[in-house]
Design a protein around this motif. Sequence first.
Motif, PDB file in Angstrom:
ATOM      1  N   TRP A 153      58.653 -20.185  65.670  1.00  0.00           N
ATOM      2  CA  TRP A 153      57.960 -19.020  65.126  1.00  0.00           C
ATOM      3  C   TRP A 153      58.100 -18.977  63.608  1.00  0.00           C
ATOM      4  O   TRP A 153      57.122 -18.756  62.881  1.00  0.00           O
ATOM      5  CB  TRP A 153      58.524 -17.760  65.779  1.00  0.00           C
ATOM      6  CG  TRP A 153      57.842 -16.475  65.417  1.00  0.00           C
ATOM      7  CD1 TRP A 153      56.718 -16.321  64.635  1.00  0.00           C
ATOM      8  CD2 TRP A 153      58.236 -15.161  65.809  1.00  0.00           C
ATOM      9  NE1 TRP A 153      56.401 -14.988  64.527  1.00  0.00           N
ATOM     10  CE2 TRP A 153      57.310 -14.259  65.235  1.00  0.00           C
ATOM     11  CE3 TRP A 153      59.279 -14.662  66.596  1.00  0.00           C
ATOM     12  CZ2 TRP A 153      57.409 -12.884  65.426  1.00  0.00           C
ATOM     13  CZ3 TRP A 153      59.373 -13.295  66.784  1.00  0.00           C
ATOM     14  CH2 TRP A 153      58.449 -12.413  66.212  1.00  0.00           C
ATOM     15  N   SER A 209      62.955 -11.385  68.631  1.00  0.00           N
ATOM     16  CA  SER A 209      63.396 -12.475  69.504  1.00  0.00           C
ATOM     17  C   SER A 209      64.568 -12.054  70.379  1.00  0.00           C
ATOM     18  O   SER A 209      64.638 -12.420  71.557  1.00  0.00           O
ATOM     19  CB  SER A 209      63.786 -13.701  68.661  1.00  0.00           C
ATOM     20  OG  SER A 209      62.688 -14.196  67.928  1.00  0.00           O
ATOM     21  N   TYR A 238      53.589 -16.202  66.221  1.00  0.00           N
ATOM     22  CA  TYR A 238      54.369 -16.152  67.468  1.00  0.00           C
ATOM     23  C   TYR A 238      53.559 -16.733  68.617  1.00  0.00           C
ATOM     24  O   TYR A 238      54.100 -17.476  69.451  1.00  0.00           O
ATOM     25  CB  TYR A 238      54.787 -14.723  67.812  1.00  0.00           C
ATOM     26  CG  TYR A 238      55.522 -14.656  69.132  1.00  0.00           C
ATOM     27  CD1 TYR A 238      56.887 -14.928  69.188  1.00  0.00           C
ATOM     28  CD2 TYR A 238      54.851 -14.404  70.332  1.00  0.00           C
ATOM     29  CE1 TYR A 238      57.564 -14.923  70.399  1.00  0.00           C
ATOM     30  CE2 TYR A 238      55.517 -14.398  71.544  1.00  0.00           C
ATOM     31  CZ  TYR A 238      56.873 -14.660  71.568  1.00  0.00           C
ATOM     32  OH  TYR A 238      57.533 -14.671  72.772  1.00  0.00           O
TER      33      TYR A 238
END
Length: 218
Positions: free
Chosen positions: A26, A169, A199
């Motif tokens: 990410w 996360s 993402y």
Amino acid sequence: MTITITAFERSPDGGKGLARDTRVRWALEEVGQPYQVRLVSFAAMKAPAHLALHPFGQIPTYEEGDLALFETGAIVLHIGERHAGLLPTDANARARAITWMFAAVNTVEPPILELVTARILEADKPWSNERMPLVEERVRGRLAQLSARLGDADWLDGAFSAGDLMMVSVLLRLRPSGILDAFPNLAAYVARGEARPAYQRAFAAQLAVNVGHRREPT
């Protein structure tokens, strides 16, 4: 120099984005940096070659030229410092973003990991039913504090930063428990993180690896 990260050959979560390599993917997607992925088996993770990169035999690792890093917080911080897009240019805002990175992994994640361990690895223990409410209460306590701080803001401190990347996360690990649903502003916060194109690309890349492993041979 080519960036290479390591990831599970077959993720325990089946590609749901909970493995920690997703955080690094990410971050690299947010800053627009190409990278390669070297998949490792559980056996390979304990072999000398991998232990030279990660002394605790885990993933991910990060290699760029003669630099080798482990621990997602350190890796994401390095990416943010090397490339624009994850850390503010203002010195004070930058320091606050880094503070939120540390808060995610040092303050919020530990009770969440304790809950994951209790639910998955300790569920069959005779004391599990008595312990579980205590573990869940510790998680709710942290979430209440985080929820109060976030309020109705989109992100933790102004614009999206590496602090949000790490916090989202961490909070994603709570989805199977349903606990996050009791905090609508945090659930919406996580959804905003998941909706970011970077993402989505990171998630799709990790999922593709695991879907590939589930395919039947032709």
